[in-house]
Design a protein around this motif. Structure first.
Motif, mmCIF file in Angstrom:
data_model
loop_
_atom_site.group_PDB
_atom_site.id
_atom_site.type_symbol
_atom_site.label_atom_id
_atom_site.label_comp_id
_atom_site.label_asym_id
_atom_site.label_seq_id
_atom_site.Cartn_x
_atom_site.Cartn_y
_atom_site.Cartn_z
ATOM 1 N N THR A 184 0.682 -1.316 0.021
ATOM 2 C CA THR A 184 0.098 0.024 -0.092
ATOM 3 C C THR A 184 0.870 1.259 -0.120
ATOM 4 O O THR A 184 0.785 2.253 -0.581
ATOM 5 C CB THR A 184 -0.980 0.227 1.210
ATOM 6 N N GLU A 185 1.787 1.219 0.672
ATOM 7 C CA GLU A 185 2.825 2.573 0.772
ATOM 8 C C GLU A 185 3.543 2.933 -0.297
ATOM 9 O O GLU A 185 4.306 3.859 -0.412
ATOM 10 C CB GLU A 185 3.862 2.139 2.264
ATOM 11 N N THR A 186 3.765 1.785 -1.406
ATOM 12 C CA THR A 186 4.202 2.269 -2.461
ATOM 13 C C THR A 186 3.414 2.226 -3.558
ATOM 14 O O THR A 186 2.971 3.276 -4.185
ATOM 15 C CB THR A 186 5.489 1.192 -2.632
ATOM 16 N N ASN A 189 -0.019 3.927 -2.928
ATOM 17 C CA ASN A 189 0.150 5.426 -2.966
ATOM 18 C C ASN A 189 0.384 6.151 -4.177
ATOM 19 O O ASN A 189 -0.335 7.118 -4.516
ATOM 20 C CB ASN A 189 1.243 5.909 -1.906
#
Length: 202
Positions: A184-186, A189
């Protein structure tokens, strides 16, 4: 072992064979980021994945350094096997036809692995175990092939996904089975940022 950081973000596939397929990739659907530049790097990845012990790392490093020509050939075969595995799982995930060459590649790899393996008992049954002393430079590909076979025959196979933004594969173990991104964080986003940019252009 080459100095490559193999942190938790390198192992998001939920399965050894999927994490192996994810050692090639990039920020989009182009698989142009090679993360296994050498066989020593592959050993480092295998150790990070808890596929080989410290003692096995030392044994494999010694063999790799003693046999440079054979090691270079093994690295090339390992990369080809990785891309074949990726194509096979990607086809299954997207409900596309499997390339017969990729199916044959896995069949051959599994057969060779079983030929090198010993049957090992566990509290909940038996499994094939491949030892470095028997398999040598083929240890990594053999263990990965056997893991791929386990995943394909498991109840988790229907929940294997491919990230919607990049090519990384993962087992979706989320509660609602609606996971879309490898991380999710890469990728998550980046996808949201791209969507926001497109909306601002309208």
């Amino acid at each position: 072992m080459e100095n490559q950081a193999w942190g938790a973000n390198s192992f998001v596939g939920g399965s050894l064979c999927l994490d192996f397929a994810n050692t090639q990739g990039g920020r989009d659907k182009t698989r142009d980021d090679e993360r296994l530049p050498s066989y020593l790097a592959a050993i480092g990845w295998a150790h990070g994945a808890n596929m080989v012990s410290e003692d096995e790392v030392r044994l494999l490093q010694a063999v790799a350094l003693q046999k440079p020509v054979e090691t270079a050939r093994s690295l090339q075969q390992l990369r080809l096997f990785r891309e074949s595995l990726y194509r096979l799982f990607s086809a299954l995930v997207s409900n596309q036809a499997i390339d017969p060459a990729d199916e044959e590649c896995l069949r051959r790899a599994v057969a060779e692995a079983v030929n090198l393996a010993n049957l090992q008992r566990h509290p909940d049954g038996c499994d094939w175990s491949v030892e470095v002393e028997d398999a040598g430079l083929n240890t990594l590909s053999s263990r990965i092939a056997l893991d791929a076979q386990r995943l394909l025959l498991s109840s988790e196979m229907p929940y294997v996904r491919e990230c919607e933004r990049c090519t990384w594969l993962f087992v979706d173990r989320s509660k609602n089975k609606r996971r879309r991104w490898c991380k999710t964080e890469t990728c998550g986003n980046r996808a949201r940022a791209a969507r926001h940019y497109q909306l601002k252009k309208i």
